[in-house]
Enzyme design. Structure first.
Site, short mmCIF file in Angstrom:
data_model
loop_
_atom_site.label_atom_id
_atom_site.label_comp_id
_atom_site.label_asym_id
_atom_site.label_seq_id
_atom_site.Cartn_x
_atom_site.Cartn_y
_atom_site.Cartn_z
N ASP A 198 -0.85 -0.25 -2.96
CA ASP A 198 -0.63 1.38 -3.04
C ASP A 198 0.68 1.95 -1.04
O ASP A 198 0.83 1.19 -1.08
CB ASP A 198 -1.84 1.81 -2.27
CG ASP A 198 -3.30 1.58 -3.58
OD1 ASP A 198 -2.78 0.77 -4.30
OD2 ASP A 198 -3.95 2.49 -2.64
N HIS B 288 -1.98 -2.74 0.17
CA HIS B 288 -1.05 -2.45 0.49
C HIS B 288 0.31 -2.64 0.45
O HIS B 288 0.39 -3.86 0.64
CB HIS B 288 -0.89 -1.46 1.47
CG HIS B 288 -2.20 -0.10 1.80
ND1 HIS B 288 -3.48 -0.89 1.91
CD2 HIS B 288 -2.75 0.68 1.64
CE1 HIS B 288 -4.55 -0.23 1.87
NE2 HIS B 288 -3.68 1.12 1.27
#
Length: 223
Positions: free
Chosen positions: A35, A180
């Site tokens: 992400d 991430h």
């Protein structure tokens, strides 16, 4: 009269065709997801590590950053990964008006359509946060909301051993793993990058296959 607000787990149960946390537990397949990119600090290193280990992943990107770093978005696609919509500016969607919520999604779609030639079907709301009205809107517009059932907690700037431990401990057949590839300037995602090689080795040795989210869920990547 105010309706009772449903929790995320209740929304997943009520809207099983629109809201997913994992794939089938019948196959030893798992999906790595990243992400908050693209950025120039960590996204290229994540891509390098995935390439070195021969694994395809799914990147939930921010529209604002995609328009700033179009070359990285194109690299993600060129290397066989899948792109999902993570809103335009990492807004907390349930706090937005209907118009602002829709703008976060549609503006990102427009940016991505221009860069990669398709509007993603997959959406991951920032913080995993979404309300029922927004889930219904997603369903009406043929989106698929994809959260996760394994959290690496890598946003806490953990080292690679900690990231690896958090993922291995929770992973089961069908897992969708949250990591991430970008974040705040204060975040150090070196642990995420360094954990990719050992993670792939360990899970492949345990019989797992790494797939993209559309492959895991047997859905299309575009709407």
């Amino acid at each position: 009269m105010s309706q009772k607000r449903l929790s995320l787990s209740q929304l997943v149960v009520k809207y099983p065709d629109t809201f997913k946390l994992r794939g089938s537990s019948q196959e030893k397949k798992i999906a790595l997801t990243f992400d908050d990119g693209p950025d120039t600090r960590f996204t290229p290193k994540v891509l390098d590590a995935l390439k070195a280990n021969g694994v395809k992943a799914t990147f939930f990107v921010l529209g604002s950053l995609a328009s700033t770093h179009p070359d990285i978005i194109q690299r993600i696609v060129h290397e066989g990964h899948v792109i999902g919509n993570h809103s335009y500016s990492h807004a907390n969607l349930p706090k937005l008006s209907v118009d602002k919520f829709q703008n976060q999604i549609e503006r990102t779609d427009n940016v991505l359509q221009g860069l990669i030639g398709y509007a993603p079907r997959l959406i991951r709301p920032p913080y995993g946060a979404i309300n029922e009205e927004q889930v219904r809107w997603m369903a009406d517009h043929h989106y698929l909301i994809v959260n996760w059932n394994v959290d690496s907690l890598d946003w806490k700037s953990l080292n690679s051993d900690q990231v690896l431990h958090n993922i291995i401990q929770q992973t089961k057949p069908g897992s969708i793993i949250l990591q991430h590839s970008g974040g705040a300037d204060s975040q150090d995602l070196s642990g995420t990058v360094q954990a990719i090689g050992p993670l792939v080795s360990k899970l492949k040795a345990a019989g797992y296959t790494f797939v993209t989210v559309p492959e895991l869920l047997h859905v299309t990547k575009s709407r």
